[in-house]
Enzyme design. Structure first.
Site, PDB file in Angstrom:
ATOM      1  CG  HIS A  75      -1.984   1.017   1.220  1.00 18.90           C
ATOM      2  ND1 HIS A  75      -2.440   1.645   2.349  1.00 18.90           N
ATOM      3  CD2 HIS A  75      -2.707   1.538   0.193  1.00 18.90           C
ATOM      4  CE1 HIS A  75      -3.387   2.499   2.026  1.00 18.90           C
ATOM      5  NE2 HIS A  75      -3.570   2.454   0.724  1.00 18.90           N
ATOM      6  CB  SER A 127      -6.632   6.740   4.473  1.00 21.03           C
ATOM      7  OG  SER A 127      -7.384   7.612   3.696  1.00 21.03           O
TER       8      SER A 127
END
Ligand code: ATP
Ligand code: MN
Length: 552
Positions: free
Chosen positions: A236, A254
């Protein structure tokens, strides 16, 4: 049938299937026998027309399409399931991020979704994931809404029109936002769901129009397939490449800055969110970016701002009253306003999005406590410890009076998308760091400075960019370092284009006692979180844990 789409681009036509496709393929193969029409691989212009005619969106002044995704404006992690069967039972890490789903219930629910789509129009998009051809995964995305088809086109890799007639799918995504599950009948938690079936190679999505479920569904699939079958580390992270061909990757949860910081006018963009690290390459899984729009400005993020034009898809934004101009500061629908665009909308995107193995790795954390240095250099043990921890801290919400940030520890900076146990990914990273001792690993705090949220302020983007540039240029190899107490992190005492005072977080706090308390607090949280992994970690990794004072 729409009045425009069919005659204009009709290439193949069999009954109610229109558009360019493999003549051997039909939506009937997917159980969709009674749809009123299936539109295959429409152009973005045709899809934009479809969206507007259906009243699902409108054009903005820059020519981008703006849609609302409905009830859900973000992913729903508690409604993400994996079918538990012979393929997955002993390989998937059953946990609070991978909930079991019964294979028979899956078949029944799949049939209910196809029945729901009977009499409706569907949009079929052929696309693929993985820019390194050795790992290419062909995906057929079938959606109820035309905007979802634009999303799939923008975010995944796009086959050429010459390829499509002979394309065979590996995976299928069937997404019906308008279908609402009945939890008692269907075995879901509530009316929405995203279910991965590794045996049938299907992702079934219903009850939500949030496009991130489509993107992160395939990410979860690759997070299983690549490490499990191909010995490739799936990550990620964003990635970019310098003029000398040096690759940098940026891990982070995020909102920590993967998309923002990978867009650098001096470097080629490989990708903003999902990559694989093979024996010889770093490659993008995707063919586009999904950028946050909150407070977006041409001054601070010119590349992303300029990518908002015809062909890009804006989600859940508001307009400036009485105009078609987007109000990027208005987050009344959600803080998670987004724009999805093909990667070539960024000037210096590298295509195919494949680069060599990385020279620099950045772990991005948005530390809303303001405790961690804005940049520090990690030892291998610290790198592994921080990778497994996956720390960031968020501001609890936007409610009045809530000012205390909350910690998030998400293993490998992406626990929510990991079907395998985090130690699998950590092992692969460990091997890679072992094989190439020249790889430098940095921890970058893109969060608070001068105090926690409420007292201090967020690190200036221009400073973070300058620190990353200095790390990449080798300028941070030439400066003196200091050691942060408790965490033992090495941080530079000077950095070009950054005021030296901000490099030591303790110095930026007016109240040093408050800092000392906060760092001890945070260290204790790291240690507590790591307990679950401690038995699998070696002494080098354990030695990198923060030193929490033992209260006698
Ligand atoms: P996701 O995984 O959800 O896509 P992400 O890691 O890509 O998240 P970004 O989209 O890059 O996160 O979001 C970072 C946000 O923080 C942007 O809105 C950016 O403008 C803002 N920001 C403010 N200060 C900084 C900073 N110092 N460094 C990075 N980003 C910053
Ligand atoms: Mn991003």
């Amino acid at each position: 049938m729409p009045f425009f789409a069919v005659p204009k681009k009709e290439i193949l036509k069999t009954m109610n299937e229109y558009g360019l496709r493999n003549p051997k393929a039909s939506v009937a193969d997917l159980g969709l026998k009674n749809v009123s029409a299936a539109y295959w691989n429409l152009s973005v212009a045709e899809l934009v027309e479809e969206v507007i005619v259906k009243g699902e969106g409108e054009l903005t002044d820059f020519g981008a399409l703006a849609v609302d995704t409905g009830e859900f404006t973000g992913r729903s992690p508690k409604d993400k399931f994996v079918v538990c069967d012979a393929e997955t039972e002993n390989s998937v890490w059953w946990s609070d991020v991978n909930f079991k789903f019964d294979p028979e219930k899956f078949d029944k629910l799949y049939n209910r979704v196809t029945a729901y789509l009977a009499g409706k129009e569907v949009y079929v998009r052929d696309c693929y994931a993985c820019a390194d051809p050795r790992y290419r995964l062909n995906i057929r995305v079938v959606t109820e809404s035309p905007y979802q088809s634009i999303f799939a086109n923008n975010l995944f890799l796009r086959p050429t029109n010459d390829e499509i007639p002979s394309l065979e799918k590996d995976w299928t995504i069937l997404a019906a936002p308008g279908f609402k599950a009945d939890k008692d009948v269907d075995g879901t938690r509530q009316h929405n769901f995203a279910i991965i079936n590794f045996t049938k190679k299907i992702i079934l999505i219903g009850g939500t129009g949030y496009t991130g479920e489509i993107k992160k569904g395939i990410f979860s699939v690759l997070n299983y397939v690549l490490p499990h079958h191909n010995n490739v580390l799936s990550m990620h992270c964003s990635a970019n490449i310098g003029k000398d061909g040096d690759t940098a990757i940026f891990f982070g949860l995020s909102g920590t800055g993967k998309t923002t910081l990978s867009a650098d006018p001096n470097r080629g963009l490989i990708g903003d969110d999902e990559h694989g690290w093979s024996d010889t390459t770093v490659f993008n899984f995707e063919g586009g970016c999904y950028a946050k729009c909150v407070n977006l400005s041409a001054e601070k993020e010119p590349q992303i701002y300029n990518a908002i034009r015809f062909g890009s898809l804006l989600e859940n934004i508001e307009f400036i009253d009485g105009t078609t101009a987007v109000d990027f500061d208005n987050i009344s629908k959600t803080e998670n306003t987004r724009v999805a665009y093909p990667i070539d909308f960024i000037d210096n995107a590298v295509e195919p999005s494949v680069a060599g193995t990385p020279k620099n790795i950045f772990f991005l954390t948005c530390d809303a406590f303001g405790v961690l240095p804005p940049i520090s250099r990690l030892t291998t043990g610290q790198a592994m410890y921080n990778f497994i921890s996956g720390y960031t801290a968020k501001v609890a919400g936007t409610e009045v009076g809530v000012t205390e940030p909350t910690t998030t520890f998400s293993a490998c900076f992406g626990k929510a998308f990991l079907p395998l146990h985090p130690t699998k990914y950590a092992e692969l990273l460990g091997q890679k760091l072992e094989q190439d001792k020249n790889i430098r690993v940095w921890l970058v705090n893109t969060g608070w400075s001068g105090g926690s949220y409420g007292v201090g302020s967020r690190m200036k983007l221009s400073y973070t960019r300058a620190m990353i540039t200095a790390a990449l240029n080798g300028e941070l190899d030439k400066v003196k370092y200091d050691t942060l107490p408790v965490f033992g992190l090495q941080f530079p005492t000077s950095c070009p284009n950054v005021p030296s005072e901000i490099l030591n977080p303790r110095e930026t706090w007016a109240d040093k006692n408050a800092y000392d308390n906060k760092i001890a607090d945070l260290a204790a949280k790291f240690v507590k979180n790591f307990e679950q992994y401690a038995s699998q970690a070696n002494t080098e990794i354990m030695a990198a844990a923060p030193k929490v004072a033992v209260v006698a």
